[in-house]
Design a protein around this motif. Structure first.
Motif, PDB file in Angstrom:
ATOM      1  N   UNK A  41      15.529 -14.006  -4.425  1.00 29.10           N
ATOM      2  CA  UNK A  41      15.209 -12.821  -3.621  1.00 29.10           C
ATOM      3  C   UNK A  41      14.146 -11.982  -4.326  1.00 29.10           C
ATOM      4  N   UNK A  42      13.118 -11.588  -3.568  1.00 29.64           N
ATOM      5  CA  UNK A  42      12.095 -10.697  -4.123  1.00 29.64           C
ATOM      6  C   UNK A  42      11.529  -9.829  -3.006  1.00 29.64           C
ATOM      7  N   UNK A  43      10.948  -8.700  -3.390  1.00 24.12           N
ATOM      8  CA  UNK A  43      10.337  -7.779  -2.434  1.00 24.12           C
ATOM      9  C   UNK A  43       8.943  -7.400  -2.876  1.00 24.12           C
ATOM     10  N   UNK A  44       8.115  -7.032  -1.921  1.00 25.94           N
ATOM     11  CA  UNK A  44       6.772  -6.531  -2.205  1.00 25.94           C
ATOM     12  C   UNK A  44       6.479  -5.383  -1.251  1.00 25.94           C
ATOM     13  N   UNK A  45       5.610  -4.479  -1.685  1.00 25.60           N
ATOM     14  CA  UNK A  45       5.307  -3.280  -0.905  1.00 25.60           C
ATOM     15  C   UNK A  45       3.811  -3.127  -0.667  1.00 25.60           C
ATOM     16  N   UNK A  46       3.476  -2.331   0.340  1.00 26.02           N
ATOM     17  CA  UNK A  46       2.086  -1.961   0.563  1.00 26.02           C
ATOM     18  C   UNK A  46       2.040  -0.644   1.341  1.00 26.02           C
ATOM     19  N   UNK A  47       0.907   0.026   1.220  1.00 22.72           N
ATOM     20  CA  UNK A  47       0.713   1.305   1.907  1.00 22.72           C
ATOM     21  C   UNK A  47      -0.174   1.090   3.132  1.00 22.72           C
ATOM     22  N   UNK A  48       0.158   1.784   4.212  1.00 22.49           N
ATOM     23  CA  UNK A  48      -0.624   1.674   5.439  1.00 22.49           C
ATOM     24  C   UNK A  48      -0.473   2.954   6.257  1.00 22.49           C
ATOM     25  N   UNK A  56      10.857  -8.480   2.296  1.00 22.23           N
ATOM     26  CA  UNK A  56      11.816  -9.164   1.442  1.00 22.23           C
ATOM     27  C   UNK A  56      11.777 -10.648   1.799  1.00 22.23           C
ATOM     28  N   UNK A  57      11.574 -11.482   0.796  1.00 22.65           N
ATOM     29  CA  UNK A  57      11.551 -12.928   1.016  1.00 22.65           C
ATOM     30  C   UNK A  57      12.722 -13.577   0.284  1.00 22.65           C
ATOM     31  N   UNK A  90      16.585   1.597  -1.860  1.00 26.86           N
ATOM     32  CA  UNK A  90      15.288   1.421  -1.201  1.00 26.86           C
ATOM     33  C   UNK A  90      15.136  -0.006  -0.660  1.00 26.86           C
ATOM     34  N   UNK A  91      15.725  -0.965  -1.379  1.00 23.86           N
ATOM     35  CA  UNK A  91      15.496  -2.372  -1.061  1.00 23.86           C
ATOM     36  C   UNK A  91      16.582  -3.035  -0.215  1.00 23.86           C
ATOM     37  N   UNK A  92      17.796  -2.530  -0.290  1.00 26.73           N
ATOM     38  CA  UNK A  92      18.920  -3.178   0.392  1.00 26.73           C
ATOM     39  C   UNK A  92      18.730  -3.380   1.895  1.00 26.73           C
ATOM     40  N   UNK A  93      18.196  -2.395   2.622  1.00 27.87           N
ATOM     41  CA  UNK A  93      18.034  -2.614   4.068  1.00 27.87           C
ATOM     42  C   UNK A  93      17.207  -3.856   4.403  1.00 27.87           C
ATOM     43  N   UNK A  94      16.099  -4.055   3.693  1.00 30.56           N
ATOM     44  CA  UNK A  94      15.263  -5.229   3.954  1.00 30.56           C
ATOM     45  C   UNK A  94      15.936  -6.514   3.470  1.00 30.56           C
TER      46      UNK A  94
END
Length: 232
Positions: A41-48, A56-57, A90-94
């Motif tokens: 399990x890993x996550x990545x972020x970006x601004x938009x 989350x993948x 911050x990450x659990x929902x995804x």
């Protein structure tokens, strides 16, 4: 007002972690031959447009053949602010949104992040276990320095490790998975002991990376998905 809200959130999150901590068990609740599918399990972020988004993948592999069995991801706006030490909220929902897409049931989850090696022993791998109801392991690429304690570098050979001891308690391990490559940091998530966590991680390492296969593939996938979604 913002500072008040952050302070309130910090207190709320801290109380939740304190409530969960006594339920953490750093011992195996399974037999090793029962482990057939491992998820990374890993996550990545970006601004938009002034907002923060994340993906989350989750990559599921066959523990024995190391073949990829399933690959899912979720994405969405991140509404919980970043507060050091409370990344799980911050990450659990995804994470749970991605888990819902799985058609197979992993026997164990490895996270790109910490577990018991955390200020309050409640890194993402540990916290998420209470929602996944499965054993979990934290696998971090960089060291989380706690109480000014540094780790000792393991010997330069595959499988060498040093325990990370803080206030006479073992928080995790600095593990050198490959000779001549810097170590990673392994800690129990929940319902597994540190020796088994180390063994599982080492058995999932190949020549392509110092990271165990499920975590490495999840990490690569987050970059691919982020690139794809951020340009929509």
């Amino acid at each position: 007002m913002i500072e008040t809200d952050m302070s309130k959130l910090t207190k709320e999150f801290s109380d939740i972690q304190a409530e969960l901590l006594p339920k953490v068990k750093l011992e195996n609740t399974f037999k090793k031959d029962e482990i057939k599918l491992i998820a990374g399990v890993d996550l990545a972020y970006w601004e938009e447009h002034g907002k923060t988004f994340g993906t989350c993948c989750i990559i599921v592999i066959d523990y024995h053949s190391k073949e990829v069995i399933e690959n899912v991801y979720s994405y969405g706006e991140i509404t919980v602010p970043y507060i050091a030490g409370f990344l799980a909220f911050r990450e659990l929902p995804l994470i749970m949104k991605a888990v819902e897409k799985l058609t197979v049931e992993p026997d164990l989850y490895m996270f790109d992040g910490n577990g018991y090696l955390h200020y309050r022993h409640m890194g993402i791998a540990t916290h998420a276990s209470f929602f996944l109801h499965k054993p979990t392991i934290g696998v971090a690429k960089s060291y989380l320095r706690i109480k000014e304690v540094d780790f000792q570098m393991p010997e330069n050979q595959a499988g060498a490790y040093t325990n990370i001891v803080i206030d006479s308690e073992i928080y995790g391990r600095a593990l050198r998975t490959t000779k001549n490559v810097k170590p990673i940091f392994v800690s129990c998530g929940n319902w597994i002991d540190l020796d088994t966590s180390t063994e599982m991680v080492m058995s999932c390492v190949n020549k392509e990376s110092r990271l165990p296969i499920p975590v490495r593939l999840a990490d690569l996938e987050t970059h691919r998905v982020r690139k794809q979604l951020a340009h929509k």
